[in-house]
Design an enzyme around this catalytic site. Structure first.
Site, mmCIF file in Angstrom:
data_model
loop_
_atom_site.group_PDB
_atom_site.id
_atom_site.type_symbol
_atom_site.label_atom_id
_atom_site.label_comp_id
_atom_site.label_asym_id
_atom_site.label_seq_id
_atom_site.Cartn_x
_atom_site.Cartn_y
_atom_site.Cartn_z
ATOM 1 N N GLY A 270 77.133 74.201 18.288
ATOM 2 C CA GLY A 270 75.854 74.409 19.496
ATOM 3 C C GLY A 270 74.419 73.059 18.474
ATOM 4 C CG HIS A 271 70.170 72.037 18.483
ATOM 5 N ND1 HIS A 271 69.580 70.583 19.488
ATOM 6 C CD2 HIS A 271 68.893 72.139 18.439
ATOM 7 C CE1 HIS A 271 69.580 69.962 18.961
ATOM 8 N NE2 HIS A 271 68.344 70.288 17.974
ATOM 9 C CG PHE A 272 69.695 74.222 14.237
ATOM 10 C CD1 PHE A 272 69.274 73.406 13.395
ATOM 11 C CD2 PHE A 272 69.234 74.417 14.869
ATOM 12 C CE1 PHE A 272 67.545 72.833 13.201
ATOM 13 C CE2 PHE A 272 67.585 74.787 15.328
ATOM 14 C CZ PHE A 272 66.732 73.559 14.573
#
Length: 307
Positions: A270-272
């Site tokens: 995902g994002h991180f």
């Protein structure tokens, strides 16, 4: 690459006064090595690079600041400081000048992307390479998740601010870390708890709203950023968590319109992405930097030492 038995380079935790603000930054690596600047995203700080820094600092001088309002950097109230991405770029520019750095590669993520791209617009000749990790520069990357933010940009009202308050909760911060991750046990809970500690400081919501409202200026700047990409063609590595609900995978693919030689790697996360895919990302980063920074010019600090 560092052998398994070699000690990991130590990281220094420092502050510098830039434009009247105390700016915290992490630094590691040889003073005469090519420089890599790591620019963090929301709601994190240079803490998000705590594992990446020692993985690169045997070969590179790595500098990772906390932007104003984040981490351990100064967080004055919005009435006494202009929280804008233009101001953030000036702070990073001032920090690098204070450290004697005038050539650098940029690793940009989330809020770090518009900060770093503004720095590149100001000093295109100084940027030796770009590493973009879930850092947007195209409308395609901003899909349904951004509807409440776009509503705030259109009407910066108390009602629209109230609608976004849940975004600052611990549940939301955790969501940013675990959404799209296949194995949540690879995500250290200390990461989102660290971020939440700073989000929950008195007065911080006002700071974050000022930054969110200013983000609209980054979208308006996209054509200039695209023009920079086309004109300068900086060597670019794109590492993207393809399951990111914040900046969609279409945003990563859009870079190829203006940077057709960019190297793109989509990661099943995902994002991180660094939180659970560092084992995949670090070899890609080291390979890319090893090829692109071999002929990097010395920093101004090096020139002074050789004078």
């Amino acid at each position: 690459m560092v052998s398994a038995s070699a000690p990991r380079p130590g990281t220094h935790h420092r502050t510098a006064t830039i434009g009247g603000l105390e700016i915290f930054y992490r630094e590691a690596g040889p003073a005469d090595a090519p420089v890599l600047v790591l620019l963090h995203g929301f709601p994190s700080s240079s803490h998000m690079y705590r594992n990446l820094i020692p993985a690169l600092a045997d070969t590179y001088r790595v500098i990772a600041p906390d932007l104003p309002g984040f981490g351990l950097s100064a967080a004055p109230p919005p009435g006494s400081y202009e929280y804008s991405f233009a101001a953030f770029a000036e702070v990073v520019d001032g920090l690098l000048a204070a450290l004697g750095v005038d050539r650098y590669a940029l690793y940009v993520m989330d809020y770090g992307a518009p900060t770093g791209f503004r720095l590149a617009l100001k000093h295109p000749d100084r940027v030796t390479a770009l590493i973009v990790q879930n850092g947007n520069a195209y409308e395609e990357g901003m899909q349904d998740f951004w509807a409440p933010t776009r509503a705030l940009w259109a009407d910066n009202s108390e009602a629209n601010r109230a609608a976004m308050l849940p975004f600052f909760t611990q549940e939301s911060t955790r969501f940013q870390y675990v959404a799209g991750v296949r194995d949540e046990t690879r995500i250290d809970p200390a990461a989102w708890l660290h971020d939440q500690l700073f989000l929950d400081r008195p007065g911080n919501h006002a700071i974050q709203f000022a930054i969110i409202y200013d983000y609209r200026t980054n979208v308006a700047l996209y054509p200039a950023i695209h023009a920079y990409f086309r004109a300068s063609q900086p060597p670019t590595l794109i590492l993207w968590g393809r399951n990111d609900p914040i900046f969609s995978v279409e945003g990563s693919e859009a870079f190829l319109r203006d940077l057709p030689q960019a190297e793109v790697h989509l990661l099943d996360t995902g994002h991180f992405a660094l939180e659970d895919k560092a084992d995949e990302m670090v070899p890609l980063i080291r390979d890319f930097l090893g090829r692109q920074l071999v002929a990097s010019a010395p920093t101004s600090a090096d020139a002074k030492e050789g004078a």
